[in-house]
Design a protein around this motif. Structure first.
Motif, short mmCIF file in Angstrom:
data_model
loop_
_atom_site.label_atom_id
_atom_site.label_comp_id
_atom_site.label_asym_id
_atom_site.label_seq_id
_atom_site.Cartn_x
_atom_site.Cartn_y
_atom_site.Cartn_z
N UNK A 1 -14.64 -25.14 39.72
CA UNK A 1 -16.11 -25.22 40.15
C UNK A 1 -16.43 -23.84 40.84
N UNK A 2 -17.64 -23.42 40.56
CA UNK A 2 -18.31 -22.32 41.11
C UNK A 2 -19.68 -22.95 41.88
N UNK A 3 -20.04 -22.15 42.67
CA UNK A 3 -21.51 -22.50 43.64
C UNK A 3 -21.39 -23.80 43.98
N UNK A 4 -20.33 -24.23 44.22
CA UNK A 4 -19.99 -25.91 44.87
C UNK A 4 -20.14 -26.97 44.01
N UNK B 1 -11.44 -18.83 45.80
CA UNK B 1 -12.07 -17.59 46.36
C UNK B 1 -13.34 -17.31 45.98
N UNK B 2 -13.81 -16.21 46.10
CA UNK B 2 -15.13 -15.59 45.94
C UNK B 2 -15.42 -14.35 45.08
N UNK B 3 -15.95 -14.26 44.25
CA UNK B 3 -16.11 -13.35 43.13
C UNK B 3 -17.52 -13.36 42.42
N UNK B 4 -17.83 -12.25 41.48
CA UNK B 4 -19.00 -12.10 40.85
C UNK B 4 -18.79 -13.46 39.64
N UNK B 5 -20.06 -14.22 39.86
CA UNK B 5 -19.84 -15.27 38.95
C UNK B 5 -19.58 -15.06 37.32
N UNK B 6 -20.53 -14.19 37.06
CA UNK B 6 -20.32 -13.67 35.40
C UNK B 6 -18.88 -13.20 35.14
N UNK B 7 -18.30 -12.34 35.94
CA UNK B 7 -16.90 -11.87 35.84
C UNK B 7 -16.09 -12.87 36.16
N UNK B 8 -16.16 -13.97 36.74
CA UNK B 8 -15.07 -14.94 37.10
C UNK B 8 -15.03 -15.72 35.86
N UNK B 9 -16.24 -16.24 35.35
CA UNK B 9 -16.26 -17.43 34.11
C UNK B 9 -15.83 -16.62 32.81
N UNK B 10 -16.29 -15.28 32.69
CA UNK B 10 -15.90 -14.77 31.29
C UNK B 10 -14.49 -14.20 31.37
N UNK C 1 -20.29 -15.86 43.88
CA UNK C 1 -20.06 -17.24 44.27
C UNK C 1 -18.88 -17.56 44.44
N UNK C 2 -18.62 -18.79 45.22
CA UNK C 2 -17.43 -19.41 45.73
C UNK C 2 -16.93 -20.32 44.47
#
Length: 272
Positions: free
Chosen positions: A117-120, A67-76, A98-99
């Motif tokens: 992986x995020x941001x490819x 998907x695609x989401x806020x990078x900080x919210x995704x990782x944490x 980020x995707x």
């Protein structure tokens, strides 16, 4: 969107065996179009995509997500109540969103491991534990722990503790708390929400929350406020609209006076 996701799932699942996708395969997700404005910021808009796919040939414990989401919210693995989107904060598409894509595996009933992986090209790993205890017919306590690692920021954790009281079948009171520790921050970033949630049937719901957040490296609360939201179906049961209104009192650091900002946001979510 569902057809495309299912086609992709069938292709990937066929790499691992001959078991038909109908034998345990499942597709679910959503596309959310969102817009928000907070006084002092520009109007912010964006798209959120989340999809989860069960793959029969990887056994019932394995699944794909993307998907695609806020990078900080995704990782944490931040709770929805404390995401930047729900707090009506401005997000730079290039810097914040980020995707992502990855695979998850349920190690046990309440424990799962996710690698993606995020941001490819940036890898990350999450080990997530979930537990819920019913302490009475109307009261429940939930505990969530996410340990995460990224190639750029190293290891961190998100600890969440929630208490819920069902006042009636349609009215719920909830106290939600989260503490996030990362190598970037000197202290631990904490967030808390005390809210009432009322459902009216047919996916119509109203919520009112008191919010506060800060960091243990500072003696004061960095922001507190109030947030109200109304959600209802716009078309059948798979197009959901939501309006969010908030009033916040942020302060960047102790040396400056606290400001006050109105904020408003809305989103349309398509479930599939």
């Amino acid at each position: 969107m569902r057809d495309t996701t299912e086609w992709l799932a069938r292709e990937v699942d066929s790499w691992f065996g001959d078991r038909p996708f109908e034998d345990g395969g499942r597709v679910s997700g959503s596309v959310r179009l969102k817009a928000s404005w907070r006084r002092g910021d520009n109007v912010d808009g964006g798209v959120r995509l989340r999809a989860r796919v069960q793959l029969p040939n990887l056994k019932e414990r394995a699944y794909l997500f993307f998907g695609q989401d806020n990078e900080s919210d995704l990782v944490t693995d931040r709770q929805e109540a404390f995401t930047r989107e729900r707090q009506l904060l401005d997000e730079s598409r290039r810097r914040d969103t980020t995707g992502f894509a990855g695979v998850g595996y349920a190690l046990r009933e309440r424990l799962d491991l996710r690698a993606g992986v995020r941001s490819a090209y940036k890898p990350y790993i999450q080990l997530r534990y979930r537990q819920r205890w019913a302490i009475s017919p109307r009261d429940a306590v939930s505990f969530r722990e996410t340990l995460f690692w990224t190639s750029s920021d190293g290891a961190g954790s998100n600890t969440s503790f929630d208490y819920e009281h069902a006042y009636s079948p349609v009215l719920l009171f909830a106290w939600q708390n989260s503490v996030v520790i990362t190598r970037r921050d000197d202290g631990a970033a904490w967030s808390s929400s005390l809210g009432a949630f009322r459902v009216f049937g047919d996916q119509r719901r109203l919520s009112l929350e008191l919010l506060a957040s800060g960091n243990t490296s500072s003696a004061s609360v960095s922001e507190y406020g109030v947030r109200g939201a109304w959600a209802q179906p716009l078309y059948r049961d798979w197009v959901i609209g939501e309006l969010i209104v908030g009033h916040f009192w942020p302060r960047e650091h102790d040396a400056v006076e606290r400001s006050r900002h109105w904020a408003v946001g809305g989103n349309i979510e398509l479930l599939f």
